[in-house]
Every structure is written in structure tokens, then in C-alpha cells.
Write an enzyme that holds these catalytic residues in place. Structure first.
Site, short mmCIF file in Angstrom:
data_model
loop_
_atom_site.label_atom_id
_atom_site.label_comp_id
_atom_site.label_asym_id
_atom_site.label_seq_id
_atom_site.Cartn_x
_atom_site.Cartn_y
_atom_site.Cartn_z
N ASN A 80 53.78 53.62 36.82
CA ASN A 80 54.14 52.58 37.79
C ASN A 80 53.42 52.80 39.12
O ASN A 80 52.97 51.85 39.75
CB ASN A 80 55.65 52.52 37.98
CG ASN A 80 56.34 51.72 36.89
OD1 ASN A 80 56.18 50.51 36.81
ND2 ASN A 80 57.06 52.40 36.01
N HIS A 97 63.95 49.96 36.64
CA HIS A 97 64.79 50.49 35.57
C HIS A 97 64.39 49.80 34.25
O HIS A 97 64.24 48.56 34.23
CB HIS A 97 66.26 50.19 35.91
CG HIS A 97 67.21 50.67 34.86
ND1 HIS A 97 67.54 52.01 34.73
CD2 HIS A 97 67.87 50.02 33.87
CE1 HIS A 97 68.37 52.14 33.72
NE2 HIS A 97 68.60 50.96 33.17
C1 GRF Z 1 59.83 53.91 33.71
O1 GRF Z 1 60.23 53.43 32.44
C2 GRF Z 1 60.84 53.51 34.75
O2 GRF Z 1 61.44 52.29 34.48
C3 GRF Z 1 61.84 54.62 34.67
O3 GRF Z 1 61.08 55.78 34.42
C4 GRF Z 1 59.84 55.42 33.79
C5 GRF Z 1 58.76 55.97 34.66
O4 GRF Z 1 57.49 55.80 34.14
N1 GRF Z 1 62.65 54.66 35.86
P1 GRF Z 1 56.23 56.17 35.01
O5 GRF Z 1 56.42 57.59 35.55
O6 GRF Z 1 56.07 55.16 36.11
O7 GRF Z 1 55.08 56.12 34.02
#
Ligand code: GRF
Length: 218
Positions: free
Chosen positions: A14, A110
């Protein structure tokens, strides 16, 4: 300029989608002032370094309480003049210390359609429950776990042969779209909090839309 602080604990995909959105010009007048992590092993650290973004590590074990830990996170946020705190796979529950310092300025993503399935391992929970849809939610953070006002959601179908892995992958793809979208709406000052509701300004065109799974013509 909106200065983001992105808090991560893991892969940081993300974080990457936010970096990409800034570099492509989708997010304008926005930059990541700092990435903060509680985990020295987080792959997101490398992603940040590749883009010359400062990384700060705060060791949870050096503090007696969550509040003291958050106090030290707040010091960093202030030192980097962060305007918006973006939790992106950050595996720590934030306390009132951070939330009071950054009132209505902390957001999270989330991997479920809140208020269904708060907490952890929620993709598996959605499958086990037999839901036909799941998705992801960007929300303001309050003192509860995944309970704050909802900014944006994306819906994905759940298929009969889905595993936690296949569903997580499908959801993550949408996370990478709606997190930059939510940040864009925030930085453009188009979000208005009305109690629990986050209203978008100016109001969207109202198109009737329904998503049905399985498809009607199947
Ligand atoms: C994502 O699925 C987010 O929704 C959750 O943790 C995961 C993090 O993924 N809170 P990344 O570290 O951004 O790849």
C-alpha cells in the site's frame, strides 16, 4: 502541500501504491515526509529507501506502555511536520495519545467490508462465513479496532474455490486503488465528517448501481 507519514509493519505494497500515485501525478501537492515502522524486517523499508523517503524505526519493546510508545511516534510525526497519518499494514493499535495529537487525521485500510469482519485474518473469516462478497475499507481511525468513520470501500466477489491467499490478492489489488483515492479526497478537502458519516463534496453523481454475485445471467 500535504505531508504524509506512512506507518508500516510489513510488505508495504500500500505504501508503494501511494508512492506510485504521487510519482504519476494522481496525488498532487502531496509527499511522504516519513515512513515509520515498528519492524526492522519490514520490506516496506526498502521500498521507501528506493524513493529517498526517510525511515524511522520505533522499538515497541523499549517502552513500558502503548501510550509511551505512541508518545515517541507523535514526536517523530511532529518533527517531520506530518499533516496526515496513513496506517498501511501497521500492526499496532493506536492509542488516544496519537489520536488526540492528530484528531481526525489518522486513516487506515482494512481488508474487509467494515463493519463486517474487524480484526485479523479477516479474508479467511469472510470465506468461512460464506459471504459472497468481501472487499476493503479506508476509514478514519478512532479508539476502537476498525470502527472509525468510513471514507471509501471496494467490493470484490468471493468464489467457491477461493483460499485466504487468492481472496487476499483480489482484495489487495483494490486496496491499491482506494487508498490513493481516499488520500486524494482528503488532500483536496473534499471529505466532511458528519457524525459517523464521511460525506464527499461536491456530492457524487447518483448512478444506480448494484453488484450481484453470482451474476444474474450465470
Ligand atoms: C493489507 O491487506 C491491509 O489492508 C492490512 O494489512 C495489509 C498490508 O499490506 N491492514 P501491505 O503491507 O500494504 O502490503
Amino acid at each position: 502541500m500535504t505531508k504524509l507519514a506512512v506507518l508500516i509493519s510489513g510488505s508495504g505494497s500500500n505504501l508503494q501504491s501511494i508512492i506510485n500515485s504521487i510519482e504519476s501525478g494522481y496525488l498532487k501537492d502531496t509527499y511522504i515526509a516519513v515512513v515509520i515502522t515498528n519492524n526492522t524486517e519490514a520490506y516496506g523499508i526498502e521500498r521507501a529507501r528506493k524513493h529517498m523517503i526517510p525511515v524511522e524505526y520505533v522499538n515497541f519493546k523499549s517502552f513500558n506502555t502503548r501510550e509511551e510508545y505512541d508518545g515517541s511516534v507523535v514526536e517523530l510525526l511532529r518533527a517531520y511536520h506530518a499533516d496526515l497519518v496513513v496506517l498501511a499494514g501497521y500492526m499496532k493499535v493506536v492509542t488516544g495519545v496519537l489520536l488526540d495529537a492528530y484528531k481526525n487525521r489518522v486513516i487506515n485500510i482494512h481488508p474487509a467490508l467494515l463493519p463486517c469482519f474487524p480484526g485479523l485474518h479477516v479474508q479467511q473469516q469472510a470465506i468461512d462465513h460464506g459471504a459472497k462478497f468481501s472487499g476493503c475499507t479506508v476509514h478514519f481511525v478512532d479508539e476502537g479496532v476498525d470502527t472509525g468513520p468510513i471514507i471509501a470501500q471496494a467490493v470484490v466477489p468471493i468464489f467457491d474455490d477461493d483460499t485466504e491467499e487468492t481472496l487476499s490478492k483480489r482484495i489487495l489489488k483494490e486496496e491499491h486503488k482506494i487508498y490513493p483515492l481516499a488520500i486524494k479526497l482528503y488532500t483536496e478537502k473534499r471529505l466532511r465528517l458528519d457524525g459517523r458519516r464521511v460525506l464527499i463534496e461536491p456530492p457524487l453523481n447518483k448512478e444506480e448501481a448494484a453488484i450481484i454475485n453470482p451474476p444474474l445471467n450465470f
